[in-house]
Design a protein around this motif. Structure first.
Motif, short mmCIF file in Angstrom:
data_model
loop_
_atom_site.label_atom_id
_atom_site.label_comp_id
_atom_site.label_asym_id
_atom_site.label_seq_id
_atom_site.Cartn_x
_atom_site.Cartn_y
_atom_site.Cartn_z
N ALA A 10 -30.68 55.62 -31.65
CA ALA A 10 -30.58 54.19 -31.96
C ALA A 10 -29.17 53.81 -32.38
CB ALA A 10 -31.59 53.82 -33.05
N GLU A 13 -26.74 53.87 -29.35
CA GLU A 13 -26.91 52.72 -28.47
C GLU A 13 -26.38 51.44 -29.09
OE1 GLU A 13 -31.04 52.81 -27.44
OE2 GLU A 13 -30.73 54.37 -25.91
N GLU A 14 -26.48 51.32 -30.42
CA GLU A 14 -25.92 50.15 -31.09
C GLU A 14 -24.40 50.19 -31.07
OE1 GLU A 14 -26.10 47.76 -35.38
OE2 GLU A 14 -27.28 49.59 -35.08
N GLY A 17 -23.29 49.89 -27.32
CA GLY A 17 -23.72 48.68 -26.63
C GLY A 17 -24.36 48.94 -25.29
N LEU A 113 -20.31 46.25 -37.24
CA LEU A 113 -21.18 47.42 -37.10
C LEU A 113 -21.14 48.31 -38.33
CD1 LEU A 113 -20.34 48.31 -33.38
CD2 LEU A 113 -22.43 47.23 -34.22
N ALA A 116 -24.35 50.22 -39.17
CA ALA A 116 -24.57 51.38 -38.30
C ALA A 116 -23.67 52.54 -38.70
CB ALA A 116 -24.32 50.99 -36.84
#
Length: 438
Positions: A10, A13-14, A17, A113, A116
């Motif tokens: 996860a 992918e964040e 992108g 971000l 993240a």
């Protein structure tokens, strides 16, 4: 932390992108990602610390070389899948990722971000970054592409043991692109490459041949045995020179072939009838290339031929901001540089050569590299014993990734035939292209 793989997927992918095209298998035994895809195995949390402290290609590679990151499944497929999301496409480049700037490096610095990144820090755990694997080039001394620094760079790559290279390259011990026919073995393809070069140079008995960057002596050995030339091979690697001299002595050709540990800038005894430079010019550097070409021209007699066999990269719109690949520079070819073939041809012409033929053979290098990877895998335990686990992992990654780069047209390799054409204009070339007989 029984769901580390799901959390990593996860996060990746964040940050990137884009969907992650490989599976993740984490140190806690968890796994996530697309079914049936190769798995990126994160064996230890310290791999994430490497990436946090050195975002980008080098952080990932350090994890691979140290054994903190592995691939379960087809390595070529994994690298091909990852290339599309990890490496940014350079402006004006050919299709496909050709730069080593990771999108992840920019993402980790994006203020939007931060959550993240904090999650990634939590997954990585406390602690300072691990030291780089010992196979990485550390401090470099001297002026770039000075004789002293070039010798150190060559030693890093080539003085890792002749037995190791023999296991990877096969009995021919030729460390450059072979020339393949359908159904050929690696040995047959390497012999075909050496013979092609001899024919392009129009070698005949008693010609004087200079092989610049002679490696383990395969070119001079073939030319002396099959074409009757008198040959000089020069290398900066003491281990290569010792191996080449033994091969020449075993073949009974010491009266025909001389091997020297010598810089191309220090060769005193021209002129030669022909010069071969096979996989050596990549070490010269763009700032020295014109000088390299001028030196080789002065070492040739009028009418003499040069065969320059060299890897090329694709040109960029913004050439001034081009940077060498971080992995290759740190682990494989320190201070090595690739140039577009057009730049190479122009510099040879500026030095006074007449360029008569350019043959692009990039598909042949992909086939060669895949065979070398197969040899390495078949002799893995021996390769590790002869060098180190990290060194064997470096070679496997760089050869597999390079094979894909040739296949995807991200880099190429070319044989450039040039002549020191005399003032009369009589270059001594055949009227029909690629006949190669004078």
């Amino acid at each position: 932390m029984a769901d580390a793989a799901r959390r990593l997927t996860a996060l990746a992918e964040e940050l990137l992108g884009a969907p992650l095209p490989v599976r993740i298998r984490a140190w806690d035994g968890s796994e996530a990602g697309p079914p049936g895809a190769p798995a990126l195995v994160v064996r230890h949390r310290r791999a994430l610390r490497r990436l946090l402290w050195r975002p980008g290609e080098l952080g990932l590679v350090r994890g691979w070389v140290a054994g903190d990151i592995e691939v379960d499944g087809d390595l070529y497929e994994a690298l091909d899948r990852l290339a599309g999301v990890l490496w940014e496409r350079a402006p004006g480049s050919a299709d496909g990722p050709v730069r080593s700037a990771l999108g992840l490096a920019a993402a980790l610095r994006d203020p939007d971000l931060r959550a993240a990144v904090r999650e990634l820090v939590a997954l990585a755990g406390p602690g300072l970054p691990p030291p780089p694997p010992r196979e990485e080039v550390r401090r470099r001394r001297g002026v770039l592409h000075s004789p002293r620094r070039d010798k150190a760079a060559i030693s890093h790559h080539y003085d890792v043991g002749n037995d190791f290279y023999e296991a990877v390259l096969g009995p021919s011990v030729v460390y450059s692109c072979a020339y393949w026919d359908e159904g050929a073995t690696l040995e047959e393809a390497q012999r075909a490459k050496l013979d092609l070069i001899c024919r392009k140079l129009a070698l005949k008995p008693e010609d004087r041949l200079l092989d610049v960057g002679c490696g383990w002596g395969s070119m001079v050995l073939h030319a002396a045995r099959e074409y009757g030339v008198r040959a000089v091979g020069v290398t900066l690697s003491t281990e290569q020179a010792a191996y080449a001299r033994k091969r020449i002595a075993d073949a009974g050709l010491t009266d025909k072939v001389e091997i020297r540990v010598q810089d191309y800038r220090d060769i005193p005894d021209g002129p030669y009838d022909a010069i071969s430079s096979i996989g050596m010019a990549e070490h010269v550097g763009s700032t020295r290339y014109r000088e390299y070409a001028e030196i080789l021209r002065t070492l040739l007699k009028p009418g003499g031929r040069l065969l320059n066999h060299q890897i090329a990269r694709r040109p960029q719109r913004d050439e001034e901001n081009y940077h060498v690949d971080a992995f290759i520079d740190a682990y494989v070819f320190p201070d090595g540089e690739l140039s577009p073939v057009g730049s190479t041809v122009s510099l040879l012409e500026e030095a006074g050569f007449e360029v008569r033929d350019v043959e692009a053979i990039r598909e042949h290098y992909a086939l060669t590299l895949r065979q070398w990877v197969a040899n390495l895998e078949a002799h893995w335990a021996q390769a590790v014993r002869l060098t180190s686990p990290g060194r064997a992992r470096v070679w496997k990654l760089y050869m597999a990734a390079s094979a894909l780069s040739f296949e995807r047209n991200r880099i190429g390799v070319n044989q450039v035939l040039a002549v020191r054409t005399p003032d009369s204009g009589a270059a001594g070339m055949p009227l029909r292209s690629r006949d190669w007989r004078s």
